[in-house]
Write an enzyme that holds these catalytic residues in place. Structure first.
Site, PDB file in Angstrom:
ATOM      1  N   HIS A   1     -10.504   1.188   1.646  1.00  0.00           N
ATOM      2  CA  HIS A   1     -10.416   2.206   2.722  1.00  0.00           C
ATOM      3  C   HIS A   1     -11.690   2.144   3.558  1.00  0.00           C
ATOM      4  O   HIS A   1     -12.575   2.818   3.288  1.00  0.00           O
ATOM      5  CB  HIS A   1      -9.952   3.560   2.261  1.00  0.00           C
ATOM      6  CG  HIS A   1      -9.564   4.316   3.280  1.00  0.00           C
ATOM      7  ND1 HIS A   1      -8.459   5.404   3.484  1.00  0.00           N
ATOM      8  CD2 HIS A   1     -10.394   4.912   4.526  1.00  0.00           C
ATOM      9  CE1 HIS A   1      -8.424   6.059   4.663  1.00  0.00           C
ATOM     10  NE2 HIS A   1      -9.659   5.699   5.072  1.00  0.00           N
TER      11      HIS A   1
ATOM     12  N   HIS B   1       1.640   5.287  -1.859  1.00  0.00           N
ATOM     13  CA  HIS B   1       1.232   6.343  -2.462  1.00  0.00           C
ATOM     14  C   HIS B   1       2.537   7.091  -2.941  1.00  0.00           C
ATOM     15  O   HIS B   1       3.330   7.360  -2.333  1.00  0.00           O
ATOM     16  CB  HIS B   1       0.784   7.519  -1.452  1.00  0.00           C
ATOM     17  CG  HIS B   1      -0.597   6.944  -1.001  1.00  0.00           C
ATOM     18  ND1 HIS B   1      -1.648   7.057  -1.610  1.00  0.00           N
ATOM     19  CD2 HIS B   1      -0.879   6.501   0.227  1.00  0.00           C
ATOM     20  CE1 HIS B   1      -2.727   6.701  -0.690  1.00  0.00           C
ATOM     21  NE2 HIS B   1      -2.277   6.037   0.415  1.00  0.00           N
TER      22      HIS B   1
ATOM     23  N   HIS C   1       1.099  -1.228  -0.088  1.00  0.00           N
ATOM     24  CA  HIS C   1       0.101   0.081   0.064  1.00  0.00           C
ATOM     25  C   HIS C   1       0.935   1.174  -0.147  1.00  0.00           C
ATOM     26  O   HIS C   1       1.552   1.552   1.071  1.00  0.00           O
ATOM     27  CB  HIS C   1      -1.105   0.087   1.296  1.00  0.00           C
ATOM     28  CG  HIS C   1      -2.069   1.145   1.189  1.00  0.00           C
ATOM     29  ND1 HIS C   1      -3.155   1.000   1.527  1.00  0.00           N
ATOM     30  CD2 HIS C   1      -1.886   2.611   1.013  1.00  0.00           C
ATOM     31  CE1 HIS C   1      -3.785   2.183   1.650  1.00  0.00           C
ATOM     32  NE2 HIS C   1      -2.954   2.973   1.441  1.00  0.00           N
TER      33      HIS C   1
ATOM     34  N   ASP D   1       1.514   2.461   3.262  1.00  0.00           N
ATOM     35  CA  ASP D   1       0.525   3.479   3.551  1.00  0.00           C
ATOM     36  C   ASP D   1       1.609   4.919   3.612  1.00  0.00           C
ATOM     37  O   ASP D   1       1.076   6.035   3.865  1.00  0.00           O
ATOM     38  CB  ASP D   1      -0.388   3.752   4.707  1.00  0.00           C
ATOM     39  CG  ASP D   1      -1.631   4.718   4.123  1.00  0.00           C
ATOM     40  OD1 ASP D   1      -1.544   5.116   2.774  1.00  0.00           O
ATOM     41  OD2 ASP D   1      -2.161   4.993   4.924  1.00  0.00           O
TER      42      ASP D   1
ATOM     43  N   HIS E   1      -4.710  -0.688   5.658  1.00  0.00           N
ATOM     44  CA  HIS E   1      -4.234  -0.284   6.859  1.00  0.00           C
ATOM     45  C   HIS E   1      -5.324  -0.215   7.978  1.00  0.00           C
ATOM     46  O   HIS E   1      -5.567   0.740   8.722  1.00  0.00           O
ATOM     47  CB  HIS E   1      -3.931   1.307   6.679  1.00  0.00           C
ATOM     48  CG  HIS E   1      -4.942   2.140   5.582  1.00  0.00           C
ATOM     49  ND1 HIS E   1      -5.912   2.179   6.095  1.00  0.00           N
ATOM     50  CD2 HIS E   1      -4.744   2.994   4.580  1.00  0.00           C
ATOM     51  CE1 HIS E   1      -6.881   2.829   5.073  1.00  0.00           C
ATOM     52  NE2 HIS E   1      -5.893   3.104   4.339  1.00  0.00           N
TER      53      HIS E   1
ATOM     54  N   LYS F   1      -9.006  -0.310  -5.970  1.00  0.00           N
ATOM     55  CA  LYS F   1      -9.027   0.371  -4.584  1.00  0.00           C
ATOM     56  C   LYS F   1     -10.352   1.213  -4.500  1.00  0.00           C
ATOM     57  O   LYS F   1     -10.676   2.004  -5.545  1.00  0.00           O
ATOM     58  CB  LYS F   1      -7.895   1.415  -4.087  1.00  0.00           C
ATOM     59  CG  LYS F   1      -8.019   2.264  -3.143  1.00  0.00           C
ATOM     60  CD  LYS F   1      -7.396   1.448  -1.757  1.00  0.00           C
ATOM     61  CE  LYS F   1      -7.738   2.011  -0.666  1.00  0.00           C
ATOM     62  NZ  LYS F   1      -6.461   3.102  -0.235  1.00  0.00           N
TER      63      LYS F   1
HETATM   64  C1  NCD Z   1      -3.461   8.975   2.189  1.00  0.00           C
HETATM   65  C2  NCD Z   1      -3.087   9.976   1.296  1.00  0.00           C
HETATM   66  O1  NCD Z   1      -2.334  10.995   1.574  1.00  0.00           O
HETATM   67  O2  NCD Z   1      -3.055   9.875  -0.123  1.00  0.00           O
HETATM   68  N1  NCD Z   1      -3.505   9.618   3.582  1.00  0.00           N
HETATM   69  C3  NCD Z   1      -3.469   9.025   4.620  1.00  0.00           C
HETATM   70  O3  NCD Z   1      -3.685   9.518   5.535  1.00  0.00           O
HETATM   71  N2  NCD Z   1      -3.322   7.689   4.825  1.00  0.00           N
HETATM   72  C4  NCD Z   1      -4.568   8.424   1.524  1.00  0.00           C
HETATM   73  C5  NCD Z   1      -5.202   7.231   2.539  1.00  0.00           C
HETATM   74  O4  NCD Z   1      -4.594   5.965   2.291  1.00  0.00           O
HETATM   75  O5  NCD Z   1      -5.870   7.219   3.221  1.00  0.00           O
HETATM   76 ZN    ZN Z   2      -3.000   5.062   1.632  1.00  0.00          ZN
END
Ligand code: NCD
Ligand code: ZN
Length: 335
Positions: free
Chosen positions: A134, A14, A12, A240, A168, A95
């Protein structure tokens, strides 16, 4: 002391886009063999063309590193079997975000009921495409994940062949739900194994630890630790890691997301060693995910050693977790 990890995976992640992508993607690509890349760009990644174009930008950003970005589509109720059959070779999962629940999720699903999502979920189940969720309601912030569990359970029951990943997870209730449905799995982050709400807001507010879902209570963290440290076969590591520029974190209206990609493996080694569970890091950070996703990653050998690692204050414009602090483990070599 050393620890060798074979093909660590971040299930997971970003990676963002543009300049941010260029600065953060090489950090994950250096020490992980592959990662599930989240589709919450602006606009979200909702077409096969967008998936492939984003993947090309990621590969360009990582240069020579041996790293496979595992792409995802942003869930839309309009995806039908024919479209997903075409998409399947290019994606590893889809997702689903409840609308507005976190960063860049405005285009998510309004109400999650299995009737409205029937067409897409049936197609995913038939095609063997995992559903990543999520899972938070729009209730009181500390109860959002717990309130979402009935939705997970309804989907798991209605679509018994569908692999569903609770992304998460942060609560003992989610850990318990894993045991009730064969097709429910979970990712667990580094930060939710380390902190509770106390570290975020118990003293001076710590914006770099603020994320969605918010860190919960000590007993929740204990429940997460118990399954992660045991490398329970239904849980896998998903950082995450969610970078935001420093000004967006240290602001009135702090963006949610903790940036952990470059420190994740040393910090996990330190955590697992402190509990006498180093042997279970390999399954937690790779083997379990390979089995759950039916995925064989590129070969990559990451050697960690127990030597101090001073975490940089910043990576580009992003402040990592543990900025300026010392970790007991560091990456010695990557082959
Ligand atoms: C994530 C993001 O910034 O894209 N933020 C977070 O707090 N985890 C999005 C997500 O996974 O909820
Ligand atoms: Zn995330």
């Amino acid at each position: 002391m050393q620890l060798t990890l074979n093909s660590p995976l971040d299930m997971h992640l970003h990676l963002r886009d543009g300049e941010m992508l260029k600065s953060v993607a090489p950090l994950s690509a250096h020490s992980f063999a592959a990662a599930i890349v989240m589709p919450n760009l602006v606009p979200p990644v909702t077409t096969i063309e967008a998936v492939n174009a984003y993947k090309a930008r990621i590969l360009e950003a990582i240069g020579e590193e041996r790293f496979e970005p595992l792409m995802t589509l942003f869930f839309k109720e309009s995806y039908d079997f024919a479209y997903l059959e075409k998409a399947k070779p290019y994606i590893s999962a889809i997702k689903l975000y409840p609308a507005g629940i976190t960063t860049n999720s405005e285009g998510g699903v309004g109400t999650i009921d299995s009737a409205a999502l029937q067409m897409t979920l049936t197609a995913m189940s038939d095609l063997g495409i995992p559903l990543l969720i999520h899972g938070e309601s729009n209730g009181f912030v500390m109860d959002r994940e717990k309130e979402f569990i009935p939705v997970y359970e309804e989907l798991a029951t209605q679509f018994p062949e569908l692999t569903i990943v609770m992304e998460h997870i942060t609560t003992k209730e989610s850990v318990a739900a894993l045991e009730r449905h064969e097709n429910l799995y979970a990712t667990i982050t580094l930060h939710h194994l380390l902190i509770t709400l106390d570290e975020v807001a118990g003293g001076m507010l710590q914006p770099h630890l603020f994320c969605k879902p918010i860190a919960k209570r000590p007993e929740d963290r204990e429940a997460l630790l118990s399954v992660a440290l045991a490398a329970h076969p239904k849980v896998m590591f998903g950082s995450d890691s969610a970078p935001h520029p420093q000004h967006a974190k240290e602001a009135c209206g702090c963006a949610a997301g903790v940036f952990t990609a470059p420190i994740a493996l040393p910090a996990l080694a330190q955590l697992f060693e402190s509990h006498g569970k180093l042997d279970n890091l390999q399954p937690f950070v790779s083997d379990n995910a390979q089995i759950i996703y039916g995925y064989t990653p590129p070969e990559k050998t990451v050697v960690l050693e127990k030597k101090p690692f001073r975490v940089p204050q910043k990576y580009g414009d992003v402040v990592p977790m543990y900025a300026g602090e010392e970790l007991a483990w560091r990456i010695a070599s990557v082959r």
